[in-house]
Design an enzyme around this catalytic site. Structure first.
Site, mmCIF file in Angstrom:
data_model
loop_
_atom_site.group_PDB
_atom_site.id
_atom_site.type_symbol
_atom_site.label_atom_id
_atom_site.label_comp_id
_atom_site.label_asym_id
_atom_site.label_seq_id
_atom_site.Cartn_x
_atom_site.Cartn_y
_atom_site.Cartn_z
ATOM 1 N N HIS B 57 -33.954 22.117 163.331
ATOM 2 C CA HIS B 57 -32.698 21.394 163.164
ATOM 3 C C HIS B 57 -31.499 22.341 163.127
ATOM 4 O O HIS B 57 -30.463 22.055 163.706
ATOM 5 C CB HIS B 57 -32.770 20.577 161.870
ATOM 6 C CG HIS B 57 -31.656 19.599 161.712
ATOM 7 N ND1 HIS B 57 -31.605 18.406 162.373
ATOM 8 C CD2 HIS B 57 -30.528 19.652 160.955
ATOM 9 C CE1 HIS B 57 -30.514 17.754 162.036
ATOM 10 N NE2 HIS B 57 -29.832 18.491 161.183
ATOM 11 N N HIS B 104 -29.493 11.081 163.440
ATOM 12 C CA HIS B 104 -30.024 10.957 162.085
ATOM 13 C C HIS B 104 -31.267 10.086 162.152
ATOM 14 O O HIS B 104 -31.403 9.107 161.424
ATOM 15 C CB HIS B 104 -28.965 10.395 161.120
ATOM 16 C CG HIS B 104 -28.696 11.324 159.985
ATOM 17 N ND1 HIS B 104 -28.416 10.901 158.704
ATOM 18 C CD2 HIS B 104 -28.702 12.677 159.928
ATOM 19 C CE1 HIS B 104 -28.235 11.949 157.921
ATOM 20 N NE2 HIS B 104 -28.397 13.041 158.634
#
Lengths: 229, 749
Positions: B57, B104
């Site tokens: 990430h 998300h």
């Protein structure tokens, strides 16, 4: 003219823009910690989420410094216009009767709706026609107006209901009552008619570029009656 | 090394060894790299910091090499992709536009409401940390089949989360898409995009420099929420994922609104050197990235960080992903000006450290150094690992691409097929979704979601407008990764053109499965190459974005889904804005662009034949560019009354939508187009646009289009209140309208 700014207001700039640049009026922001409202012809309490409104819309805002002054100002007859969250705050402050519940369908709704002018006996509607239709957007999660039977009778007897939700043909159908409000109420005044609370956003319906301009007529009425230039 | 360092190994902290490193998601090789760099075994806190900074990430370790192959330069780009928190484009008139899209997905899969809400919060923070005021939002959502209760629960939660956060924060949603396919079952995609405006020369940078300059943490206090959120986002969703619900942060839009206003006001004081929001990996990430960028060191005393709860360890404080926080480096001696602004907005602003000599970030707590790491070694582009993974062309492509669709038995009634398509949740009205979003706040929305190809906003004080759209048909990318990637860019650009704007630049959110699976990696690389092809051809460089791997469910990977967020500029919004709805009785309807050939990957094949197969729709990028340029010129010349691109569902659906949006009907003759009738009606071949014009403009418009080298043919006239297809039949618009509007509400109620 003054536009109140709570930290969570988000339609403050929209109201300011509408008044200053579309209506060419003299307007200023009133920070929520301010205590001076002197010299104002009208105070707008704009939409948004005043203090986050996690408890209940407007429940905390009414205790803010500016609101203490605004309440005094209104009690002396000063014009106050609460739009959306502003309406919720004025209800919490007891300046207009009734209360607000979550929309009947328990969802936030943002869309253009039709409202019908129910009374021209106010500074907000005096230059409009009774039964005139206005296309103005709503944008709220808690706009389901409630008042008890005695209350509604009093509102009707005093001609305090200014706007009702209707369909495109001006009829108060059940479907047109967008959030389930008692008696289709979209906007009401206090008994003295100097304080207006309305859920629809006239400041969003000011320019043809954005697809609607019926809101302008409400501000035109105010400016004309108060002879504000 | 500081002497107090060694006493840090208190009995409460686990011993750091390879096993613990592996538990933290690091590989053996990465653990060795850490020991090599530090010259010793990392402390527990350091291990935690490395594990999040080197998570997929934060580090983009498995994607950065491919990302760097995308075109990232253009005359209007003011920062290079990846340099700052978001892309920055010069739009003229002294204004710049900051914009970015981010995923998300994993949080939303386990906690849809908060997952989606904090996604919105995070992306807006990326924009205002650059000094830009967010003025519009878009979102791109993917779910499994609406027929399952779990998907309906996810859709409801995600939409409420996006709505509640954005509505309170006060930024309108102006466009987006929602798409349903079984491939996203269990792993929905929630990609949020924000667009902000800042005056040229007033942008902020995410940099820490100037020895002795104080470092402040501002905004919300730090709690134990979201610890290892970045790590969670870097692994597959599994049965155990539910247990990771505490990794999902909790959003507070009111605090974010305060943070926005205070931060923009703080920038005006001139006391700010650099500013970065805290998203993934919180203090650890923001401090190390800002430090690495400035090339100096930073020292932070974690005891000074306002904490939500007592007893938090250095490890927890550094990794906390509590929302609505930012890190600011101030000019020495001017920090009080910044503190005053935040206090005005009732927010914390506390000096927690300073910029120091050297190149290390050093974190103190309880009088001890808890971690001391060369900042450069932690960050993307610096010491963070970069990999090219093993690649293999997926076996299924052989089968799907050679599928023979010529033998299909098509239903005879074309209008019934059209109705079925309009009833498909992928095509049907998304009103149920976007009416829960405030689409008008800030009074700039010229065209919001719904009856539009793209969102259009005006810029107060300028004649210009901004146009934006997100797009990607994952089914196409699945069937032909390279062309699917090209189409995602081409189609979003076409949407922008159909709204009257010139496509300028893109941001992207790349959603894929596990990159350690060779087939997934091959698809990733191919589709990025496709995006690159189209970006180069259409001159829309990549300004940045986000990669989300590990989008898998227990059965398989999702469709590879590189969502494109396209930004366009409309020179005169009042005059040039364009919409798809029919405008006037008697207007001429034209079809412009490529032949309607091929049914592979279409919604028709999926809905009517229950098939996801064939090759992706045809696309010739030269034709695409020509069509876009010529049509845009026609629109800005005032020759066009309506424009709608042909996409999901094909030409028949496009025409039906133009009618539904306007309540005006049409007489249509599609026999003028060549090809089989089912392809003419339902092919999703690219580079097609339906235009209308006033009858007296027809000749001029057709001449302009033909001279521009694109195919054009008249296919009908706007008239009445029904769609009359010559030689096929007719259907009332009221009927189509009710099908189109009722499909999603019926399932959701």
């Amino acid at each position: 003219m003054g536009v109140v700014v709570f930290p969570g207001s988000n339609c403050d700039h929209d109201a300011y823009h509408a008044l200053k640049y579309v209506m060419n009026a003299d307007v200023k922001f009133l920070w929520h910690k301010e205590t001076d409202v002197s010299g104002l012809d009208i105070i707008i309490v704009p939409g948004g989420f005043s203090y986050g409104d996690y408890l209940r819309s407007g429940a905390i805002a009414r205790f803010s410094p500016i609101m203490q002054e605004l309440i005094e100002y209104a009690k002396k007859g000063g014009p106050v216009m609460g739009i959306c969250n502003g309406f919720q705050i004025l209800l919490e402050a007891g300046l207009i009767p009734g209360a607000m519940r979550h929309n009947e369908q328990l969802k936030f709704i943002c869309k253009d709706v039709h409202i019908r002018v129910e009374s021209t006996q106010s500074i907000y509607t005096s230059t409009l026609q009774k039964d005139q239709l206005l296309k103005i957007p709503i944008s709220h999660g808690e706009g389901n107006y409630y008042i008890d039977n005695d209350g509604i009778k009093e509102l009707q007897d005093n001609d305090q209901v200014l706007f009702r939700y209707v369909n495109a043909h001006g009829e108060t159908t059940q479907q047109a009552n967008i959030n389930g409000s008692v008696d289709h109420i979209a906007g009401i005044t206090n008994k003295q008619k100097n304080v207006l609370g309305m859920m629809p956003h006239p400041e969003r319906a000011m320019e043809q570029l954005l697809g609607k301009e019926d809101g302008k007529q409400i501000f035109e009425s105010v400016l004309q009656v108060l002879a504000i230039t | 090394m500081n002497a107090s360092f060694m006493s840090e190994l208190t009995p409460k902290e686990p011993t750091v060894n390879l096993e613990l490193a592996l538990d933290h998601g690091l590989t053996h090789e990465e653990y060795e790299m850490i020991i090599d760099c530090l010259g010793r075994t990392p402390s527990f806190t350091e291990l935690g910091v490395y594990s999040v900074m080197w998570s997929e990430h934060c580090s983009y370790k498995n994607s950065i090499i491919e990302l760097k192959k995308l075109p990232r330069e253009g005359e209007h780009l003011l920062v290079e992709a990846g340099e700052e928190n978001a892309g920055l484009v010069d739009i003229g008139d002294g204004l710049c536009c900051a914009f970015k899209i981010e995923s998300h997905n994993h949080p939303s899969a386990v906690e849809p409401y908060q997952g989606a809400a904090t996604g919105v919060g995070g992306i807006h923070r990326d924009i205002f940390t650059m000094g830009a005021r967010p003025i519009a939002a878009l979102n791109s959502l993917r779910f499994g089949s609406l027929n399952t209760p779990r998907v309906r629960y996810l859709l409801d939660g995600v939409v409420r989360g996006i709505g509640d956060y954005g509505n309170s924060f006060g930024v309108p949603v102006i466009a987006g898409e929602v798409y349903f396919d079984e491939s996203y079952e269990g792993n929905p995609l929630v990609n949020a995009m924000s667009i902000g405006i800042v005056k040229a020369g007033e942008t902020a940078s995410a940099i820490a420099k100037g020895i002795g300059n104080p470092v402040l943490i501002v905004g919300a206090s730090t709690g134990r929420d979201g610890i290892h959120g970045a790590t969670f986002a870097s692994e597959e969703i599994s049965e155990e994922s539910e247990a990771k619900r505490p990794s999902v942060q909790v959003g507070d839009p009111f605090t974010e609104k305060l943070l926005l206003e205070a931060s923009l006001e703080a920038l005006q004081t001139g006391a700010v050197v650099g500013m970065q929001d805290m998203g993934a990996a919180g203090i650890a990430c923001s401090s190390s990235e800002m430090t690495a960028k400035g090339g100096q060191g930073m020292r932070i005393n974690l005891d000074l960080v306002p904490a939500r709860e007592p007893g938090m360890t250095a490890y927890e404080m550094l990794l906390s992903e509590s929302q609505e926080r930012m890190l600011i480096v101030a000019h020495k001696g001017q920090e009080q000006a910044i503190i005053d602004v935040y206090e005005k907005w009732d927010l914390h602003a506390v000096v927690i450290g300073e910029v120091v000599e050297g190149d290390h970030v050093t974190y103190w707590k309880d009088g001890e150094v808890k971690a001391q790491i060369p900042a450069e070694h932690l960050v993307l582009g610096g010491g963070a690992p970069q990999y090219v993974r093993e690649m293999k062309k997926p076996a299924y492509l052989q089968e799907t691409q050679s599928a023979d669709l010529s033998g299909l038995t098509h239903p005879e009634n074309l209008i019934e097929s059209l109705e079925a398509l309009l009833h498909s949740p992928n095509i049907a009205s998304k009103r149920w979704v976007h009416e829960q979003y405030d689409t008008m706040v800030r009074t700039n929305t010229v065209q919001g979601p719904g009856a539009t190809d793209a969102g259009v906003i005006r810029l107060k004080g300028s004649k210009k407008g901004l146009v934006a759209k997100t797009d990607c048909n994952g089914r196409y990318v699945y069937l032909n990764p390279r062309r699917g990637g090209q189409i995602a860019v081409a189609e979003s650009a076409r949407n922008v053109v159909c709204s009257g704007a010139k496509p300028m630049a893109i941001t992207n959110c790349l959603n894929y499965g596990n990159p350690y699976k060779p087939e997934v990696y091959w698809t990733f690389k191919e589709s990025l190459a496709g995006m690159g092809d189209a970006c180069r051809k259409l001159n829309t460089p990549v300004t940045g974005g986000n990669v989300s791997f590990y989008n898998e469910n227990p059965e398989s990977a999702i469709f590879p889904t590189p969502i494109i967020g396209m930004l366009g500029v409309i020179e005169d919004v009042e005059k040039h804005k364009m919409s798809p709805s029919f405008k006037n009785e008697g207007d001429i309807i034209l079809y412009v662009g490529s032949s309607r050939i091929g049914l592979g990957g279409t919604e028709y094949l999926k809905v009517i034949h229950k098939l996801t197969t064939g090759d992706a729709p045809i696309l010739d990028l030269d034709v695409e560019l020509k069509v876009q340029q010529v049509v845009l010129k026609a629109i800005t010349s005032g020759l066009v009354t309506a424009a709608h691109d042909v996409s999901d569902g094909g030409l028949a659906v496009s025409i039906a939508e133009m009618g539904i949006f306007s309540s005006l009907g049409a007489q249509i003759d599609l026999s003028v187009l060549s090809g089989s009738i089912h392809e003419i009606w339902f092919s999703e071949a690219q580079s097609g646009i339906v235009l209308t014009c006033q009858p007296d403009q027809k000749e001029t418009l057709m001449k302009h289009l033909l001279q521009g080298g694109v195919e054009v043919v008249q296919i009908g006239t706007v008239q009445g209140d029904a769609l009359l297809f010559e030689g096929v039949g007719s259907v009332s618009l009221d009927h189509l309208h009710s099908i189109y509007e009722s499909a999603i509400p019926k399932v959701m109620s």
